[in-house]
Design a protein around this motif. Structure first.
Motif, PDB file in Angstrom:
ATOM      1  N   VAL A 247       1.008  -1.134   0.024  1.00 58.26           N
ATOM      2  CA  VAL A 247       0.100   0.185   0.000  1.00 58.26           C
ATOM      3  C   VAL A 247       0.840   1.225   0.006  1.00 58.26           C
ATOM      4  O   VAL A 247       1.793   1.364   0.967  1.00 58.26           O
ATOM      5  CB  VAL A 247      -0.836   0.198   1.121  1.00 58.26           C
ATOM      6  CG1 VAL A 247      -1.595   1.454   1.235  1.00 58.26           C
ATOM      7  CG2 VAL A 247      -1.863  -0.971   1.273  1.00 58.26           C
ATOM      8  N   ARG A 248       0.779   2.333  -0.980  1.00 60.87           N
ATOM      9  CA  ARG A 248       1.535   3.267  -1.084  1.00 60.87           C
ATOM     10  C   ARG A 248       0.499   4.346  -0.530  1.00 60.87           C
ATOM     11  O   ARG A 248       1.578   5.454   0.172  1.00 60.87           O
ATOM     12  CB  ARG A 248       1.823   3.626  -2.447  1.00 60.87           C
ATOM     13  CG  ARG A 248       2.715   2.798  -3.203  1.00 60.87           C
ATOM     14  CD  ARG A 248       2.975   3.140  -4.686  1.00 60.87           C
ATOM     15  NE  ARG A 248       3.398   4.599  -4.739  1.00 60.87           N
ATOM     16  CZ  ARG A 248       3.546   4.789  -6.063  1.00 60.87           C
ATOM     17  NH1 ARG A 248       3.360   4.145  -7.200  1.00 60.87           N
ATOM     18  NH2 ARG A 248       3.986   6.098  -6.091  1.00 60.87           N
ATOM     19  N   SER A 249      -0.695   4.403  -0.398  1.00 60.09           N
ATOM     20  CA  SER A 249      -1.584   5.532   0.202  1.00 60.09           C
ATOM     21  C   SER A 249      -2.868   5.172   0.240  1.00 60.09           C
ATOM     22  O   SER A 249      -3.293   4.167  -0.587  1.00 60.09           O
ATOM     23  CB  SER A 249      -1.319   6.771  -0.816  1.00 60.09           C
ATOM     24  OG  SER A 249      -2.119   6.675  -1.822  1.00 60.09           O
TER      25      SER A 249
ATOM     26  N   ASP B  46      -0.144   8.580 -10.107  1.00 60.24           N
ATOM     27  CA  ASP B  46      -0.648   7.339  -9.373  1.00 60.24           C
ATOM     28  C   ASP B  46      -1.963   6.692 -10.162  1.00 60.24           C
ATOM     29  O   ASP B  46      -2.264   5.459 -10.173  1.00 60.24           O
ATOM     30  CB  ASP B  46      -0.944   7.371  -7.971  1.00 60.24           C
ATOM     31  CG  ASP B  46       0.361   7.528  -7.310  1.00 60.24           C
ATOM     32  OD1 ASP B  46       1.276   7.059  -7.861  1.00 60.24           O
ATOM     33  OD2 ASP B  46       0.463   8.045  -6.182  1.00 60.24           O
ATOM     34  N   LEU B  47      -2.821   7.409 -10.612  1.00 67.37           N
ATOM     35  CA  LEU B  47      -4.088   7.267 -11.427  1.00 67.37           C
ATOM     36  C   LEU B  47      -4.067   6.717 -12.601  1.00 67.37           C
ATOM     37  O   LEU B  47      -4.593   6.078 -13.341  1.00 67.37           O
ATOM     38  CB  LEU B  47      -5.158   8.416 -11.118  1.00 67.37           C
ATOM     39  CG  LEU B  47      -5.493   8.931  -9.810  1.00 67.37           C
ATOM     40  CD1 LEU B  47      -6.415  10.122  -9.950  1.00 67.37           C
ATOM     41  CD2 LEU B  47      -6.172   7.697  -9.062  1.00 67.37           C
ATOM     42  N   ASP B  48      -3.011   7.346 -13.339  1.00 65.03           N
ATOM     43  CA  ASP B  48      -3.039   7.149 -14.841  1.00 65.03           C
ATOM     44  C   ASP B  48      -3.153   5.711 -15.350  1.00 65.03           C
ATOM     45  O   ASP B  48      -2.480   4.670 -14.620  1.00 65.03           O
ATOM     46  CB  ASP B  48      -1.623   7.518 -15.363  1.00 65.03           C
ATOM     47  CG  ASP B  48      -1.171   7.596 -17.064  1.00 65.03           C
ATOM     48  OD1 ASP B  48      -2.185   7.226 -17.623  1.00 65.03           O
ATOM     49  OD2 ASP B  48      -0.156   7.980 -17.149  1.00 65.03           O
TER      50      ASP B  48
ATOM     51  N   VAL C 124       0.571  -6.117   4.532  1.00 65.75           N
ATOM     52  CA  VAL C 124       0.403  -5.946   6.425  1.00 65.75           C
ATOM     53  C   VAL C 124      -0.856  -5.427   6.638  1.00 65.75           C
ATOM     54  O   VAL C 124      -0.768  -5.102   8.049  1.00 65.75           O
ATOM     55  CB  VAL C 124       1.612  -5.096   6.684  1.00 65.75           C
ATOM     56  CG1 VAL C 124       2.971  -5.429   6.024  1.00 65.75           C
ATOM     57  CG2 VAL C 124       1.474  -3.442   5.952  1.00 65.75           C
ATOM     58  N   GLY C 125      -1.899  -5.608   5.905  1.00 61.16           N
ATOM     59  CA  GLY C 125      -3.172  -5.308   6.364  1.00 61.16           C
ATOM     60  C   GLY C 125      -3.506  -4.078   6.753  1.00 61.16           C
ATOM     61  O   GLY C 125      -3.907  -3.687   7.979  1.00 61.16           O
ATOM     62  N   HIS C 126      -3.384  -3.077   5.862  1.00 61.46           N
ATOM     63  CA  HIS C 126      -3.866  -1.591   6.426  1.00 61.46           C
ATOM     64  C   HIS C 126      -5.304  -1.572   6.320  1.00 61.46           C
ATOM     65  O   HIS C 126      -6.053  -1.918   5.506  1.00 61.46           O
ATOM     66  CB  HIS C 126      -3.174  -0.634   5.018  1.00 61.46           C
ATOM     67  CG  HIS C 126      -1.715  -0.420   5.063  1.00 61.46           C
ATOM     68  ND1 HIS C 126      -0.981  -1.084   4.686  1.00 61.46           N
ATOM     69  CD2 HIS C 126      -0.951   0.683   5.694  1.00 61.46           C
ATOM     70  CE1 HIS C 126       0.273  -0.614   4.727  1.00 61.46           C
ATOM     71  NE2 HIS C 126       0.116   0.517   5.441  1.00 61.46           N
ATOM     72  N   PRO C 127      -5.980  -0.853   7.520  1.00 59.61           N
ATOM     73  CA  PRO C 127      -7.195  -0.798   7.561  1.00 59.61           C
ATOM     74  C   PRO C 127      -7.905   0.259   6.559  1.00 59.61           C
ATOM     75  O   PRO C 127      -7.351   1.034   6.209  1.00 59.61           O
ATOM     76  CB  PRO C 127      -7.594  -0.350   8.875  1.00 59.61           C
ATOM     77  CG  PRO C 127      -6.221  -0.636   9.545  1.00 59.61           C
ATOM     78  CD  PRO C 127      -5.237  -0.518   8.597  1.00 59.61           C
ATOM     79  N   ILE C 128      -9.048  -0.196   5.864  1.00 59.61           N
ATOM     80  CA  ILE C 128      -9.788   0.623   4.882  1.00 59.61           C
ATOM     81  C   ILE C 128     -11.328   0.370   5.044  1.00 59.61           C
ATOM     82  O   ILE C 128     -11.789  -0.690   5.539  1.00 59.61           O
ATOM     83  CB  ILE C 128      -9.392   0.068   3.648  1.00 59.61           C
ATOM     84  CG1 ILE C 128      -9.439   0.922   2.388  1.00 59.61           C
ATOM     85  CG2 ILE C 128      -9.616  -1.333   3.161  1.00 59.61           C
ATOM     86  CD1 ILE C 128      -8.763   0.808   1.058  1.00 59.61           C
TER      87      ILE C 128
ATOM     88  N   ALA D  20      -7.264   2.955  -1.884  1.00 59.14           N
ATOM     89  CA  ALA D  20      -5.910   2.360  -1.549  1.00 59.14           C
ATOM     90  C   ALA D  20      -5.252   2.551  -2.962  1.00 59.14           C
ATOM     91  O   ALA D  20      -5.553   1.800  -4.028  1.00 59.14           O
ATOM     92  CB  ALA D  20      -5.873   1.116  -1.129  1.00 59.14           C
ATOM     93  N   VAL D  21      -3.872   3.161  -3.101  1.00 60.32           N
ATOM     94  CA  VAL D  21      -2.961   2.904  -4.233  1.00 60.32           C
ATOM     95  C   VAL D  21      -1.976   1.967  -3.833  1.00 60.32           C
ATOM     96  O   VAL D  21      -1.271   2.176  -2.753  1.00 60.32           O
ATOM     97  CB  VAL D  21      -2.533   4.438  -4.591  1.00 60.32           C
ATOM     98  CG1 VAL D  21      -1.443   4.380  -5.822  1.00 60.32           C
ATOM     99  CG2 VAL D  21      -3.360   5.472  -5.084  1.00 60.32           C
TER     100      VAL D  21
END
Length: 322
Positions: free
Chosen positions: A26-28, A54-56, A236-240, A246-247
């Motif tokens: 996860v970058r962001s 990041d979106l392209d 690593v399981g980032h909460p969302i 998530a990027v």
């Protein structure tokens, strides 16, 4: 959320990761602000605050609704122009009627997708049908803008109606997640959407406590947007949670897990998973025009005002009022 569903035990399974596969980190994670679009329907601006690099090749995405309209409240857009990209409207719940100046049109409902290539220029309208305006009801969908490379900016406009039952249905390795593949390739299976720009678009329902692990084209970027529910993303399981994007960084696989406990009115984690091959060309956007330069946008405005995007049909669909 009545988008097309199925018994996952009867579907093709997505194979587990191989020993050399790497998970995309996860970058962001960003939270989309709420706003209004068209004639006043509520949206979440899913890509707000995310860099265009990041979106392209994606330009813009709104989650429309989720809202329960009272009679007389449903709203859409009036006739308006586009040039230089593709619009993708995916309806999870409710109905949206479409018509355009190149003969495309139809009703988008419960799991169906409208894929419109604006290309050289088109006029269109998206509005709730009269009966929905009269009765009210649930309205929930996604509108995504996919950029076109310079060589395809003036492609002939095209309309694709992809019914919900045409999406390729897949299951996670353990059967705990349903994947609706709308466009592109996953695990050697292909969705029905025909795209100028190479992309993959899928909607997954992940049951509480289940995990989805997808192979992903290393040449594509990777985005995970939560339509509903709570869970984690990445190795690593980032909460969302709902309304967050998530990027992800480089790698071979995308992993998303649903929390064991979901809200009573949201029985599972619903995510939209997107990726595409970056175009890496200059982008100059002004309203409904996505071009490479300011001069091209000025030309688009002149062409639109000069009637070069086609004409509104004599039997045109129009916003319904009560």
């Amino acid at each position: 959320m009545p988008a097309i569903t199925a018994d996952t035990l009867t579907l093709p399974r997505i194979a587990a990761a191989g020993p050399s596969d790497t998970e995309r980190p996860v970058r962001s994670i960003t939270t989309g602000p709420r706003g209004h679009e068209g004639e006043g329907f509520p949206v979440v601006r899913a890509f707000a605050g995310v860099s265009s690099a990041d979106l392209d090749p994606f330009v813009h995405m709104d989650q429309m609704g989720e809202v329960e309209y009272e009679p007389g409240e449903p709203r859409g857009t009036d006739w308006h122009p586009h040039r230089g990209f593709e619009t993708v409207t995916y309806m999870l719940d409710g109905r949206f009627a479409h018509q355009d100046s190149h003969g495309g049109g139809g009703l988008i409902t419960d799991g169906a997708t409208q894929w419109m290539t604006a290309g050289s220029g088109i006029l269109h309208i998206e509005t709730p049908p009269a009966e929905l305006v009269e009765s009210g009801g649930v309205f929930h969908g996604i509108q995504l803008w996919v950029n076109l490379p310079r060589k395809d900016k003036f492609a002939t406009p095209r309309y694709q109606a992809i019914e919900g039952d045409e999406a390729k249905l897949l299951s996670s390795e353990d059967g705990g997640a349903l994947v609706r593949l709308i466009a592109g390739d996953i695990a050697q299976h292909r969705g029905p959407g025909a795209t100028h720009t190479p992309i993959t678009m899928a909607h997954s329902t992940i049951e509480p406590g289940a995990r989805l692990n997808l192979p992903w084209n290393r040449d594509f970027n990777a985005l995970v947007y939560v339509l509903s529910g709570r869970g984690t993303v990445g190795p690593v399981g980032h909460p969302i949670h709902q309304g967050q994007l998530a990027v992800l960084g480089p790698g071979d696989r995308i992993s998303v897990s649903a929390d064991a406990g979901q809200d009573a009115h949201r029985s599972a984690l619903e995510v939209l998973i997107l990726g595409g091959k970056p175009i890496r060309e200059p982008v100059f956007q002004y309203g409904p025009f996505v071009m490479n330069t300011k001069m091209e946008v000025i030309q688009a405005l002149e062409d639109y005002n000069g009637g070069k995007f086609g004409a509104i049909p004599p039997d045109a669909l129009m916003p319904h009022r009560v």
